[in-house]
Design a protein around this motif. Structure first.
Motif, short mmCIF file in Angstrom:
data_model
loop_
_atom_site.label_atom_id
_atom_site.label_comp_id
_atom_site.label_asym_id
_atom_site.label_seq_id
_atom_site.Cartn_x
_atom_site.Cartn_y
_atom_site.Cartn_z
N GLN A 63 0.83 -1.20 0.00
CA GLN A 63 0.00 0.00 0.00
C GLN A 63 0.86 1.25 0.00
OE1 GLN A 63 -3.17 -0.23 2.77
NE2 GLN A 63 -3.77 1.92 2.59
N ARG A 64 0.43 2.25 -0.81
CA ARG A 64 1.17 3.52 -0.89
C ARG A 64 0.52 4.57 0.00
NH1 ARG A 64 2.15 5.46 -6.85
NH2 ARG A 64 -0.11 5.16 -7.10
N THR A 65 1.35 5.46 0.54
CA THR A 65 0.82 6.57 1.34
C THR A 65 0.38 7.73 0.45
OG1 THR A 65 3.09 7.39 1.62
CG2 THR A 65 2.20 5.98 3.36
N ASN A 66 1.11 7.98 -0.62
CA ASN A 66 0.71 8.96 -1.64
C ASN A 66 0.60 8.23 -2.97
OD1 ASN A 66 0.58 11.30 -0.03
ND2 ASN A 66 2.82 11.51 -0.09
N PHE A 67 -0.49 8.40 -3.66
CA PHE A 67 -0.72 7.59 -4.85
C PHE A 67 -1.22 8.42 -6.04
CE2 PHE A 67 -3.85 7.12 -1.49
CZ PHE A 67 -5.02 7.59 -2.06
N ASP A 68 -0.75 9.68 -6.11
CA ASP A 68 -1.17 10.54 -7.22
C ASP A 68 -0.49 10.16 -8.53
OD1 ASP A 68 -2.83 11.94 -5.57
OD2 ASP A 68 -1.33 13.49 -5.10
N THR A 69 0.71 9.65 -8.44
CA THR A 69 1.49 9.39 -9.66
C THR A 69 1.77 7.91 -9.82
OG1 THR A 69 3.59 9.67 -8.49
CG2 THR A 69 2.60 11.65 -9.48
N ALA A 70 2.14 7.54 -11.04
CA ALA A 70 2.57 6.15 -11.29
C ALA A 70 3.99 5.98 -10.78
CB ALA A 70 2.51 5.86 -12.79
N GLU A 71 4.28 4.82 -10.28
CA GLU A 71 5.64 4.54 -9.81
C GLU A 71 5.83 3.03 -9.63
OE1 GLU A 71 6.77 5.64 -5.82
OE2 GLU A 71 4.66 5.69 -5.18
N SER A 72 7.08 2.64 -9.45
CA SER A 72 7.43 1.25 -9.21
C SER A 72 8.05 1.15 -7.82
CB SER A 72 8.42 0.78 -10.27
OG SER A 72 8.77 -0.57 -10.05
N ILE A 73 7.52 0.26 -6.99
CA ILE A 73 8.00 0.07 -5.62
C ILE A 73 8.90 -1.16 -5.59
CG2 ILE A 73 7.34 -0.35 -3.22
CD1 ILE A 73 6.49 2.37 -4.25
N SER A 74 10.10 -0.97 -5.07
CA SER A 74 11.08 -2.06 -5.00
C SER A 74 10.91 -2.87 -3.72
CB SER A 74 12.50 -1.51 -5.07
OG SER A 74 12.71 -0.83 -6.28
N LEU A 75 11.03 -4.21 -3.85
CA LEU A 75 10.89 -5.11 -2.71
C LEU A 75 12.12 -5.98 -2.56
CD1 LEU A 75 7.22 -6.39 -3.24
CD2 LEU A 75 7.99 -4.60 -1.68
N VAL A 84 9.92 -13.60 -4.26
CA VAL A 84 9.43 -12.24 -4.01
C VAL A 84 9.74 -11.38 -5.23
CG1 VAL A 84 9.60 -10.21 -2.52
CG2 VAL A 84 9.81 -12.52 -1.54
N PRO A 85 8.74 -10.69 -5.81
CA PRO A 85 9.03 -9.83 -6.97
C PRO A 85 9.96 -8.69 -6.56
CG PRO A 85 6.81 -9.45 -6.16
CD PRO A 85 7.31 -10.66 -5.42
N THR A 86 10.85 -8.35 -7.46
CA THR A 86 11.81 -7.28 -7.15
C THR A 86 11.15 -5.91 -7.18
OG1 THR A 86 12.47 -7.21 -9.48
CG2 THR A 86 13.78 -8.60 -7.99
N SER A 87 10.03 -5.78 -7.90
CA SER A 87 9.33 -4.50 -7.93
C SER A 87 7.86 -4.73 -8.25
CB SER A 87 9.95 -3.55 -8.96
OG SER A 87 9.82 -4.09 -10.27
N GLY A 107 7.14 -30.57 2.65
CA GLY A 107 6.09 -30.92 3.60
C GLY A 107 6.66 -31.18 4.98
N GLY A 108 5.95 -30.69 6.00
CA GLY A 108 6.39 -30.90 7.37
C GLY A 108 7.44 -29.94 7.85
N THR A 109 7.69 -28.87 7.09
CA THR A 109 8.71 -27.90 7.49
C THR A 109 8.09 -26.52 7.70
OG1 THR A 109 9.29 -27.35 5.20
CG2 THR A 109 10.51 -29.13 6.25
N THR A 110 8.79 -25.69 8.44
CA THR A 110 8.39 -24.31 8.69
C THR A 110 9.55 -23.40 8.32
OG1 THR A 110 6.91 -24.91 10.51
CG2 THR A 110 7.68 -22.64 10.44
N GLU A 111 9.25 -22.35 7.57
CA GLU A 111 10.29 -21.40 7.18
C GLU A 111 9.80 -19.98 7.43
OE1 GLU A 111 12.62 -21.84 3.78
OE2 GLU A 111 12.37 -24.02 3.61
N LYS A 112 10.75 -19.09 7.60
CA LYS A 112 10.44 -17.68 7.80
C LYS A 112 10.87 -16.88 6.56
CE LYS A 112 10.64 -17.47 12.84
NZ LYS A 112 9.24 -17.03 13.01
N LEU A 113 10.11 -15.84 6.28
CA LEU A 113 10.41 -14.94 5.17
C LEU A 113 10.15 -13.52 5.63
CD1 LEU A 113 10.79 -14.10 2.14
CD2 LEU A 113 8.32 -14.47 1.91
N THR A 114 11.14 -12.66 5.47
CA THR A 114 10.95 -11.23 5.71
C THR A 114 10.93 -10.51 4.38
OG1 THR A 114 12.03 -11.29 7.88
CG2 THR A 114 11.86 -9.15 6.80
N ILE A 115 9.84 -9.80 4.12
CA ILE A 115 9.71 -9.00 2.91
C ILE A 115 9.84 -7.54 3.32
CG2 ILE A 115 8.24 -8.39 0.96
CD1 ILE A 115 6.82 -11.06 1.31
N SER A 116 10.72 -6.82 2.63
CA SER A 116 10.97 -5.42 2.96
C SER A 116 10.78 -4.54 1.74
CB SER A 116 12.41 -5.23 3.48
OG SER A 116 12.67 -6.08 4.59
#
Length: 313
Positions: A63-75, A84-87, A107-116
């Motif tokens: 989610q964007r805080t200001n969304f008046d213009t088009a832009e690409s958000i990097s992840l 995880v998509p790069t943008s 199957g049977g495993t747990t993993e963690k993922l941090t997306i920034s």
């Protein structure tokens, strides 16, 4: 209930009661600022479990805080098992987007993922990053009809401890061994006989059981076999029955029991296709009567062949 006599056994201390307390951080969002055109991450839940057959896709909201213009958000993602998509591209006027992240975990495993959100795209008003905990259930294999021989109720009430009960068994390979599961016979009145065993528990009368499925799960590791605590789905006037392995589930003197010499774990004989829970391996609890240690072994035969071979047939 049949006319049977209960044998008395010494009661153990009650199960440990554990209270979990969770804390959630919060923040105040005062709206977008003129110098903050960034984005933040939202999700309905960050701890998720996927069934074995579920599509392996994680979804969150960017989610964007200001969304008046088009832009690409990097992840940025920190686990290579998650794509995880790069943008993520936004059109002018577009405030938020659902973002899908395919993943591939065992199957049977747990993993963690941090997306920034990349620093140049992040906002100070929301979650610039979010950590997900993802669990994927095991893929179970149905190995067919087996037979459970009861020593649990037999220990308390002196009923026949040699009667086999029909169970459909599923199996998985775990990181530490093997796991079996089946719906226990105790929650049903006996309705059929397959030539070897009974479908349902022969000592139940109508009203003694809830006729629901209660899943027995047996874990086998190099240390031995354990039965996870389980409600049995029956009540003979002493309160609901439950059972499980003594070690790790009951306590004595305020300490969880770990003494496998006194309270042995089960034994899995892979070649014979039998899991044996010796005397004192399992407990039985009745809500109104307390906890008792079984004095009679219980057996899981993984097939008809295993059962017949054990009896020399």
């Amino acid at each position: 209930m049949k006319n049977i006599i209960k044998f008395a056994y010494a009661s153990l201390a009650s199960l440990l009661a554990v209270t979990f307390v969770s804390c959630t951080d919060s923040f105040d969002y005062e709206g977008p600022g003129e110098q903050d055109p960034g984005a933040f991450i939202n999700a309905v839940a960050t701890t998720l479990t996927y069934a074995a057959e579920d599509e392996q896709v994680l979804t969150f909201t960017l989610q964007r805080t200001n969304f008046d213009t088009a832009e690409s958000i990097s992840l940025i993602g920190d686990n290579s098992n998650f794509q995880v998509p790069t943008s993520v591209s936004f059109d002018a006027g577009e405030e938020k987007k659902f973002v899908n992240v395919p993943f591939n975990i065992k199957g049977g495993t747990t993993e963690k993922l941090t997306i920034s959100v990349a620093p140049e795209s992040a906002t100070v008003y929301g979650n610039g990053s979010l950590t997900f905990t993802i669990t994927r259930d095991f893929v179970w294999t149905n190995i067919g009809t087996g037979y459970w021989v009861d020593g649990i109720v037999a220990s308390l009430f002196g009923v026949d401890a040699s009667i086999p009960y029909v169970v459909e068994i599923e199996k998985i390979e775990t990181e530490t061994g093997v796991r079996f599961r089946f719906n226990g016979p105790y929650s049903h009145v006996a309705t059929d006989f397959d030539g070897i065993g009974y479908v349902g528990y022969v000592y139940n009368d109508e009203g003694d059981c809830d006729e629901k499925e209660h899943q027995f799960v047996i874990d086998v590791t190099p240390a031995g076999a354990t039965l996870q605590p389980v409600e049995m789905g029956m009540d003979w006037g002493y309160g609901a029955f439950s059972t499980g392995t003594v070690v790790g589930n009951l306590s004595s003197g305020g300490q969880v029991i770990t003494d496998t010499n006194t309270y042995p774990l089960g034994v899995y004989d892979e070649a014979a296709g039998i899991v044996t829970f010796p005397a004192k391996s399992l407990y039985v609890r009745m809500v109104d009567e307390g906890v008792y240690i079984t004095s009679v072994p219980s057996y899981l035969y993984l097939s008809a062949d295993a059962y017949n071979a054990a009896l020399g047939r």
